[in-house]
Write an enzyme that holds these catalytic residues in place. Structure first.
Site, short mmCIF file in Angstrom:
data_model
loop_
_atom_site.label_atom_id
_atom_site.label_comp_id
_atom_site.label_asym_id
_atom_site.label_seq_id
_atom_site.Cartn_x
_atom_site.Cartn_y
_atom_site.Cartn_z
N ASN A 159 0.80 -1.23 0.00
CA ASN A 159 0.00 0.00 0.00
C ASN A 159 0.84 1.28 0.00
OD1 ASN A 159 0.75 -0.62 2.64
ND2 ASN A 159 -1.03 0.38 3.52
N GLU A 256 4.57 -4.80 11.89
CA GLU A 256 3.58 -3.75 11.64
C GLU A 256 2.43 -4.40 10.89
OE1 GLU A 256 3.68 -0.79 12.81
OE2 GLU A 256 5.77 -0.60 13.45
N CYS A 290 -3.38 0.95 6.69
CA CYS A 290 -3.50 0.04 7.84
C CYS A 290 -4.22 0.70 9.01
CB CYS A 290 -2.12 -0.43 8.27
SG CYS A 290 -0.95 0.91 8.53
N GLU A 472 7.89 1.80 14.69
CA GLU A 472 8.74 2.44 13.69
C GLU A 472 8.69 3.95 13.94
OE1 GLU A 472 7.16 0.90 9.90
OE2 GLU A 472 8.85 -0.49 9.87
P1 NDP Z 1 0.74 -9.69 3.25
O1 NDP Z 1 0.84 -10.17 4.65
O2 NDP Z 1 -0.03 -10.48 2.29
O3 NDP Z 1 2.19 -9.52 2.61
C1 NDP Z 1 3.18 -8.69 3.18
C2 NDP Z 1 4.53 -9.11 2.66
O4 NDP Z 1 4.89 -10.38 3.17
C3 NDP Z 1 4.58 -9.24 1.15
O5 NDP Z 1 5.84 -8.79 0.69
C4 NDP Z 1 4.41 -10.74 0.98
O6 NDP Z 1 4.85 -11.20 -0.25
C5 NDP Z 1 5.26 -11.24 2.12
N1 NDP Z 1 5.01 -12.61 2.55
C6 NDP Z 1 3.92 -13.39 2.33
N2 NDP Z 1 4.08 -14.59 2.94
C7 NDP Z 1 5.29 -14.56 3.56
C8 NDP Z 1 6.04 -15.51 4.36
N3 NDP Z 1 5.56 -16.72 4.66
N4 NDP Z 1 7.24 -15.14 4.83
C9 NDP Z 1 7.74 -13.90 4.56
N5 NDP Z 1 7.09 -12.98 3.80
C10 NDP Z 1 5.88 -13.30 3.32
O7 NDP Z 1 0.19 -8.22 3.37
P2 NDP Z 1 -0.30 -7.25 2.18
O8 NDP Z 1 0.84 -7.06 1.24
O9 NDP Z 1 -1.60 -7.75 1.68
O10 NDP Z 1 -0.49 -5.87 2.94
C11 NDP Z 1 -1.70 -5.46 3.48
C12 NDP Z 1 -1.64 -5.64 4.99
O11 NDP Z 1 -0.56 -4.90 5.53
C13 NDP Z 1 -2.90 -5.13 5.68
O12 NDP Z 1 -3.30 -6.07 6.65
C14 NDP Z 1 -2.42 -3.85 6.35
O13 NDP Z 1 -3.16 -3.51 7.48
C15 NDP Z 1 -0.99 -4.19 6.67
N6 NDP Z 1 -0.20 -2.97 6.84
C16 NDP Z 1 0.23 -2.63 8.10
C17 NDP Z 1 0.92 -1.44 8.30
C18 NDP Z 1 1.39 -1.04 9.67
O14 NDP Z 1 2.23 -0.16 9.76
N7 NDP Z 1 0.88 -1.62 10.74
C19 NDP Z 1 1.21 -0.53 7.19
C20 NDP Z 1 0.75 -1.02 5.91
C21 NDP Z 1 0.06 -2.18 5.76
P3 NDP Z 1 3.92 -11.08 -1.55
O15 NDP Z 1 2.84 -10.08 -1.31
O16 NDP Z 1 4.86 -10.61 -2.57
O17 NDP Z 1 3.34 -12.41 -1.80
#
Ligand code: NDP
Length: 502
Positions: A159, A256, A290, A472
């Protein structure tokens, strides 16, 4: 495969340059969410490339970690200048990759990333990595040192791609660590630009490296024994897996994660201001933030006026050509996410049976023809919602607001806290004392009074409960990238003689 729209193919980046390799297990496309057209081909990092990227970081660590903080700060400041000079170029890339309007990416995404890099560069230049000295007695004292952790993994969500990459790499590099970073497979474009900017600024080769791919690449990275820390942004369910894998190697973690944050409108609130806040908290970045305030609690007596005000203001949410500066609302980021959000809107209508105040699953009206294949849905508001509805309990991560009503402040505090998440919360009201009182009772790590969403470099941010571990930004954000060494010095000349003769 040929590059799309002028974007060259992406390959694993380590030792200061992209490293095409014949053993890439596959490739995938980055897609423009507004049109569903491919933008760029990305070559998945092979296990050997991931190991090489980690090795490159290990090789760079001794020299980078022993570079004086002031010198590291100067280099990082140069990267800040480059980011700011290339703001619009980078914002265009982010718009292409994320589907967020250029009016937003050019004002926020790079700006807030560069601010954080500047903040941590200034912090280390100003002694932020100094330890403390504690006098125990005339002949003895303790001094402490903040030591970098080593090679760290950064894993980003889709995002806020470049902002997340900077929020992780800025304190990581400032503290003297090296990083191997994996962007989300949905938004990988920024990573190579950032790596190139760091290099141009003088960050030595190997200090910042990039691997590409989906979850399996992330899992290989986080489970590698040479990784000292994992900083992860993403969903709660993925965070649990990543933290579990990191625990195996006793790695440091920052998590996060997602949220389902309450926005509480108090009975004395200015309805206009509260409605503006609710719009910001639900439709900025098309709701893909998020910290979204998706559970909007309003006093029963204010319900009608609040709904009316939201309906009047929602007319100013404008979908359209992402590079038109009047556009302030984009599509969802990917087909898979579009399907999820549409499914949740249907859930709200058909199963939860909430009242649909506006929006739904259709595309926003008046979209230019070329955008019809993109992942667009209308900004949507449900009302008459109850705490047990799925749309109220689960993170949707899209432009979907739920309005709930309450009778007493004690009741709303209890209901606002009745969630496994604890990322953000906010209160709108005229009596600021009451606002402080309510905020003090809300279980969340990031809170606002009479505003929503601003997250400056000085403000430490991180979730409570299932929403995360650690923070962070802010001064505490630097502490997350160092380990402590305490040394006790005795000048008395004699070691305590426990084992002397009787
Ligand atoms: P995901 O959990 O689907 O993915 C996050 C990252 O983790 C991606 O790069 C993904 O790869 C990678 N990933 C997936 N599986 C694994 C694994 N087993 N081991 C290591 N890495 C892995 O989240 P989204 O990308 O869908 O992001 C949206 C989410 O992020 C929402 O829930 C949002 O609330 C949260 N978020 C939280 C923030 C905060 O500061 N608290 C800020 C922004 C977002 P890939 O996608 O390439 O498959």
């Amino acid at each position: 495969m040929a590059a799309h729209q002028g974007q060259e193919d992406r390959h694993t980046f380590y030792a200061g340059k992209p490293q095409p390799s014949s053993d890439s297990p596959g490739q995938f496309s980055s897609t423009d969410p507004s049109t569903a057209k491919p933008v760029c081909t990305i070559h998945t990092s092979s296990p050997a490339s991931i190991t090489a990227a980690i090795q490159s970081a290990q090789d760079a660590f001794p020299s980078w970690s022993s570079t004086p903080p002031l010198d590291r700060a100067r280099i990082l400041q140069r990267a800040v200048s480059l980011l700011r000079a290339r703001n619009d170029e980078l914002a265009r890339i982010e718009t292409l990759d994320t589907g967020k309007p250029f009016s937003e990416t050019s004002a926020v995404d790079i700006v807030t990333g560069a601010d954080v890099l500047e903040y941590f560069a200034n912090l280390i230049a100003g002694g932020g990595l100094n330890g403390e000295s504690i006098r125990l007695r005339p002949s003895a004292w303790v001094y402490t040192a903040k030591e970098p952790l080593g090679v760290c993994a950064g894993i980003g969500a889709w995002n806020y791609p470049i902002q997340i990459a900077l929020w992780k790499s800025a304190p990581c590099l400032a503290a003297g660590n090296c990083m191997v970073y994996k962007p989300s497979e949905f938004t990988p474009l920024h990573a190579q630009y950032l790596a190139a900017i760091y290099k141009e600024a003088g960050v030595p080769d190997g200090v910042f490296n990039v691997v590409y791919g989906a979850g399996d690449v992330g899992a290989q990275l986080t489970s590698h024994p040479a990784i000292a820390k994992v900083s992860f942004t993403g969903q709660v369910s993925t965070g649990e897996k990543v933290a579990g894998s990191a625990a195996g190697g006793m790695k440091y973690v920052t998590m996060e994660l997602g949220g389902k944050s309450p926005l509480v409108v108090l009975p004395d609130a200015d309805v206009n201001q509260a409605a503006d806040g609710a719009l910001l908290a639900n439709f900025y970045s098309s709701g893909q933030v998020c910290t979204n305030g998706t559970r909007v609690f309003v006093p029963k007596t204010m319900k009608q006026e609040f709904e009316q005000t939201v309906l009047e203001k929602i007319r100013f949410v404008r979908a359209g050509d992402l590079f038109d500066m009047n556009t302030n609302f984009g599509p969802l980021n990917s087909k898979v996410h579009y399907d999820k959000v549409v499914g949740m809107v249907k859930q709200g209508i058909e199963k939860d049976k909430a009242t649909l105040l506006c929006g739904g699953t259709a595309q926003p009206r008046g979209l230019p023809g070329g955008l019809k294949d993109g992942y667009w849905i209308e900004p949507t508001v449900f009302t008459d919602c109850t705490d047990d509805m799925t749309i109220v309990k689960e993170e949707i991560f899209g432009p979907v607001m739920s309005i709930l009503t309450y009778d007493t402040v004690d009741e709303v505090v209890r209901r606002a806290n009745n969630t496994e998440h604890g990322l953000a919360a906010g209160v709108f009201g005229r009596d600021v004392n009451e606002c402080h009182t309510v905020i003090s009772k809300l279980q969340a790590g990031i809170t606002w009074i009479n505003t929503w969403g601003e997250s400056p470099a000085e403000m430490a941010v991180g979730g409570w409960k299932q929403s995360g571990v650690g923070v962070e930004n802010g001064k505490r954000g630097l502490e997350a990238w160092v380990r402590n060494k305490s040394t006790l010095v005795e000048m008395g000349g004699e070691v305590p003689t426990v084992f002397s003769k009787l």
